[in-house]
Motif scaffolding. Structure first.
Motif, short mmCIF file in Angstrom:
data_model
loop_
_atom_site.label_atom_id
_atom_site.label_comp_id
_atom_site.label_asym_id
_atom_site.label_seq_id
_atom_site.Cartn_x
_atom_site.Cartn_y
_atom_site.Cartn_z
N GLY A 1 12.02 7.64 -11.46
CA GLY A 1 13.41 7.83 -10.61
C GLY A 1 13.79 9.36 -10.64
N GLY A 2 14.45 9.75 -9.80
CA GLY A 2 15.09 11.09 -9.65
C GLY A 2 15.02 11.49 -8.51
N ILE A 3 14.18 12.46 -8.08
CA ILE A 3 14.22 12.98 -6.72
C ILE A 3 13.57 11.65 -5.61
CG2 ILE A 3 13.73 15.35 -7.16
CD1 ILE A 3 10.81 15.28 -6.34
N SER A 4 13.11 11.02 -6.03
CA SER A 4 12.78 9.84 -5.29
C SER A 4 12.88 8.57 -6.02
CB SER A 4 11.15 9.85 -4.86
OG SER A 4 10.76 8.99 -4.05
N GLU A 5 12.46 7.24 -5.36
CA GLU A 5 13.17 6.06 -5.92
C GLU A 5 12.06 5.86 -7.30
OE1 GLU A 5 12.14 2.43 -3.75
OE2 GLU A 5 11.34 3.68 -2.42
N PHE B 1 -0.20 11.47 -6.21
CA PHE B 1 1.07 10.73 -6.37
C PHE B 1 2.15 11.71 -5.73
CE2 PHE B 1 4.76 9.09 -9.15
CZ PHE B 1 5.15 8.23 -8.07
N ALA B 2 2.78 11.39 -4.68
CA ALA B 2 3.94 12.04 -3.80
C ALA B 2 4.84 10.90 -2.95
CB ALA B 2 3.04 12.72 -2.98
N SER B 3 5.76 11.46 -2.42
CA SER B 3 6.58 10.94 -1.66
C SER B 3 6.96 11.74 -0.50
CB SER B 3 7.92 10.63 -2.39
OG SER B 3 8.90 11.77 -2.51
N LYS B 4 7.93 11.33 0.36
CA LYS B 4 8.11 12.37 1.61
C LYS B 4 9.02 13.46 1.09
CE LYS B 4 12.48 9.54 2.76
NZ LYS B 4 13.17 8.95 3.60
N LEU B 5 9.31 13.52 -0.22
CA LEU B 5 10.01 14.58 -0.75
C LEU B 5 8.94 15.74 -1.54
CD1 LEU B 5 13.15 12.79 -2.02
CD2 LEU B 5 12.98 14.25 -0.14
N HIS C 1 0.89 -1.10 0.13
CA HIS C 1 0.06 0.04 0.07
C HIS C 1 0.81 1.07 0.09
CE1 HIS C 1 -3.28 2.75 0.64
NE2 HIS C 1 -4.11 1.66 0.42
N VAL C 2 0.41 2.37 -0.70
CA VAL C 2 1.20 3.53 -0.62
C VAL C 2 1.37 4.21 0.58
CG1 VAL C 2 0.71 3.92 -3.12
CG2 VAL C 2 -0.65 4.88 -1.45
N ARG C 3 2.63 5.02 0.70
CA ARG C 3 2.67 5.48 2.19
C ARG C 3 2.25 6.95 2.02
NH1 ARG C 3 8.76 4.00 2.71
NH2 ARG C 3 8.85 4.71 0.68
N TRP C 4 2.19 7.74 0.75
CA TRP C 4 2.14 9.11 0.96
C TRP C 4 0.69 9.45 0.12
CZ3 TRP C 4 5.05 10.70 4.51
CH2 TRP C 4 6.16 10.05 4.83
N SER C 5 0.39 8.68 -0.98
CA SER C 5 -0.43 9.08 -2.21
C SER C 5 -1.96 9.00 -2.01
CB SER C 5 -0.04 8.30 -3.38
OG SER C 5 1.61 8.71 -3.67
N GLY C 6 -2.39 8.19 -1.18
CA GLY C 6 -3.81 7.95 -0.94
C GLY C 6 -4.00 6.65 -1.19
N GLU C 7 -5.05 6.55 -2.19
CA GLU C 7 -5.87 5.08 -2.35
C GLU C 7 -5.01 4.41 -3.58
OE1 GLU C 7 -9.87 6.25 -2.59
OE2 GLU C 7 -10.19 5.14 -0.69
N GLY C 8 -4.19 3.72 -3.31
CA GLY C 8 -3.03 3.13 -4.16
C GLY C 8 -2.03 2.03 -3.81
#
Length: 138
Positions: free
Chosen positions: A79-83, A95-99, A41-48
């Motif tokens: 990839g780039g600023i996140s994995e 869609f997001a990450s901790k960054l 399950h996604v950590r930051w993005s919602g229902e994904g």
């Protein structure tokens, strides 16, 4: 080949590649087929649900990218600023990450089995990682 069978947890889905909108991403992913992994399950993005790919470099840039995939859409973040990762939306996703906000290439859309997306998402959330298998369909 533009169709793909996706077996995720106890559910079977069929989808179509977005060959016109994301030809480079589709070509790279097709070379991986059959592709077996786990989704979580996604950590930051919602229902994904997502497949973390770490620092894997697939040689891709952005094409047909979005931060708001609709339910049943797979996106690949190159990839780039996140994995590097693959994400499947089963509901509302930003869609997001901790960054911060990210955008991924929409390369595959589920066309059959959408009625089981929420059940897959909830199973992944409450029961943990689920097996996922992508296979070419003739």
């Amino acid at each position: 080949m533009s169709k793909v069978k996706i077996t995720a947890g106890p559910y079977t889905f069929f989808g179509e590649f977005e060959e016109e909108a994301a030809p480079k991403t589709v070509a790279v992913f097709k070379k991986l087929l059959p592709y077996r992994e786990k989704i979580i399950h996604v950590r930051w993005s919602g229902e994904g649900c997502w497949i973390p790919l770490g620092d894997l470099d697939l040689g891709l840039g952005y094409e047909n990218h979005t931060s708001y995939p609709a339910p049943g859409q797979f996106i690949l973040y190159p990839g780039g600023i996140s994995e590097t990762e693959i994400l499947l939306a089963y509901g509302g996703v930003h869609f997001a990450s901790k960054l911060g906000q990210l955008a991924g290439n929409h390369f595959l859309t589920i066309t059959e089995g959408k009625e089981n997306l929420t059940a897959l998402g909830k199973a992944t959330l409450w029961k943990g990682a689920q097996d996922i298998l992508f296979e070419a369909v003739d």
